[in-house]
Design an enzyme around this catalytic site. Structure first.
Site, PDB file in Angstrom:
ATOM      1  N   THR A 201     -23.056 -12.381 -50.435  1.00  0.00           N
ATOM      2  CA  THR A 201     -22.515 -13.481 -51.231  1.00  0.00           C
ATOM      3  C   THR A 201     -21.382 -14.142 -50.449  1.00  0.00           C
ATOM      4  OG1 THR A 201     -20.800 -12.160 -52.319  1.00  0.00           O
ATOM      5  CG2 THR A 201     -23.014 -12.106 -53.296  1.00  0.00           C
TER       6      THR A 201
ATOM      7  N   TYR B 165      -7.118  -6.057 -54.123  1.00  0.00           N
ATOM      8  CA  TYR B 165      -8.475  -5.987 -54.677  1.00  0.00           C
ATOM      9  C   TYR B 165      -8.792  -4.567 -55.145  1.00  0.00           C
ATOM     10  CZ  TYR B 165     -13.577  -6.760 -54.773  1.00  0.00           C
ATOM     11  OH  TYR B 165     -14.892  -6.876 -55.139  1.00  0.00           O
TER      12      TYR B 165
ATOM     13  N   SER C 250     -16.500  -2.359 -57.864  1.00  0.00           N
ATOM     14  CA  SER C 250     -16.828  -2.392 -56.440  1.00  0.00           C
ATOM     15  C   SER C 250     -16.747  -0.976 -55.896  1.00  0.00           C
ATOM     16  CB  SER C 250     -15.822  -3.285 -55.702  1.00  0.00           C
ATOM     17  OG  SER C 250     -15.951  -3.198 -54.304  1.00  0.00           O
TER      18      SER C 250
ATOM     19  N   LYS D 290      -9.712  -3.441 -58.933  1.00  0.00           N
ATOM     20  CA  LYS D 290     -11.025  -2.864 -59.220  1.00  0.00           C
ATOM     21  C   LYS D 290     -10.932  -1.410 -59.664  1.00  0.00           C
ATOM     22  CE  LYS D 290     -13.654  -6.475 -58.425  1.00  0.00           C
ATOM     23  NZ  LYS D 290     -14.411  -7.109 -59.530  1.00  0.00           N
TER      24      LYS D 290
ATOM     25  N   SER E 220     -22.585 -18.324 -59.060  1.00  0.00           N
ATOM     26  CA  SER E 220     -23.012 -17.948 -57.708  1.00  0.00           C
ATOM     27  C   SER E 220     -23.056 -16.429 -57.599  1.00  0.00           C
ATOM     28  CB  SER E 220     -22.049 -18.508 -56.654  1.00  0.00           C
ATOM     29  OG  SER E 220     -20.751 -17.953 -56.817  1.00  0.00           O
TER      30      SER E 220
END
Length: 271
Positions: free
Chosen positions: A186, A151, A138, A155, A15
């Site tokens: 997304t 996160y 990111s 990252k 995905s």
């Protein structure tokens, strides 16, 4: 670089950005190896691609399964030309309300598992003397964004690993690319973990109104074709934030120059 006839292996391919990259690479003549946890969804993606594909489902945290998939991937066709470390999960919770297990889980998936997968593939690529490694980080890997402390840590760490690896491989024929997407439309926000580790279950407006995945994939592959080492895929304020924290090409060149001058050999000789 032309992608015609090359084999690209994508994790997190069922995905989002991973699926969009598969579709864009297929349109440019590449063969695809698709990995993710859900075999059914991977097969559905593969069936939509007008190119030769192989599905290798596994959980990126299962190192034995990952090693087995690596062996299969390197035996398919002429081996792996391009590897995309894309599997990941995000977060939406204040640090003060976030359980330590959430930090462990996100760092395990977004950082440690991506390093492990790359390390498993490195002998294959270095023996061939060519290839491309793509790390999907990111804007949150460049800028500390509230509600995403785990996160951001993962990252940022992925970029550190990729930048150091780029220097080490700078004389090997293997290119390393860091991709820093901003808001892409997304399910990343819907699938994000909350402070207790449960799935958030709803999206953000900024994500829903973000860059379409297909457009993001085209921007990424155009930049990879141009051999850009750090690729920012964002618009508006997010793009401005990423550009403010962009690593200058001169610094990448300086590190590569150190390696070319024998830095690693000197360090090893001192051990």
């Amino acid at each position: 670089m032309s992608f015609e006839g090359k084999t690209a292996w994508i994790t997190g391919a069922s995905s989002g950005i991973g699926e969009a990259l598969a579709q864009e690479w297929a349109s440019r003549g590449a063969n695809l190896i698709l990995s993710g946890r859900d075999e059914g969804r991977l097969s559905a993606v593969a069936n939509r691609l007008e190119t030769e594909t192989r599905t290798l489902p596994f959980d990126v945290r299962d190192e034995d399964a990952m090693q087995a998939a690596t062996e299969e991937a390197t035996r398919w066709k002429d081996g792996v030309d391009i590897f995309v470390a894309n599997a990941g999960i995000s977060q939406r919770s204040p640090a003060v309300d976030t359980a330590m297990q959430v930090y462990r889980d996100i760092i395990d998936v977004d950082l440690t598992a991506q390093i492990a997968a790359t390390q498993a593939l490195l002998p294959h690529m270095t023996a061939r003397g060519n290839g491309k490694l793509l790390f999907i980080s990111s804007i949150a890997g460049k800028v500390g964004v509230p509600m995403r402390t785990a996160y951001c840590a993962a990252k940022h760490g992925l970029i550190g690993y990729a930048d150091a690896l780029r220097g080490e491989l700078s004389q090997s024929g293997i290119d390393v690319h860091v991709i820093c997407p901003g808001s892409v439309a997304t399910n990343v926000s819907r699938n994000a973990l909350t402070g207790d580790g449960s799935e958030r279950g709803r999206s953000d407006k900024v994500i829903d109104n973000g860059i379409p995945p297909g457009e993001a994939a085209k921007r990424i592959l155009d930049a990879v074709e141009a051999n850009q080492r750090e690729i920012i895929v964002a618009d508006g304020m997010e793009e401005a934030m990423g550009e403010m924290r962009r690593t200058p090409d001169q610094l990448f060149d300086q590190v590569a120059g150190m390696v070319a001058a024998g830095y690693m050999e000197k360090m090893q000789a001192e051990d």
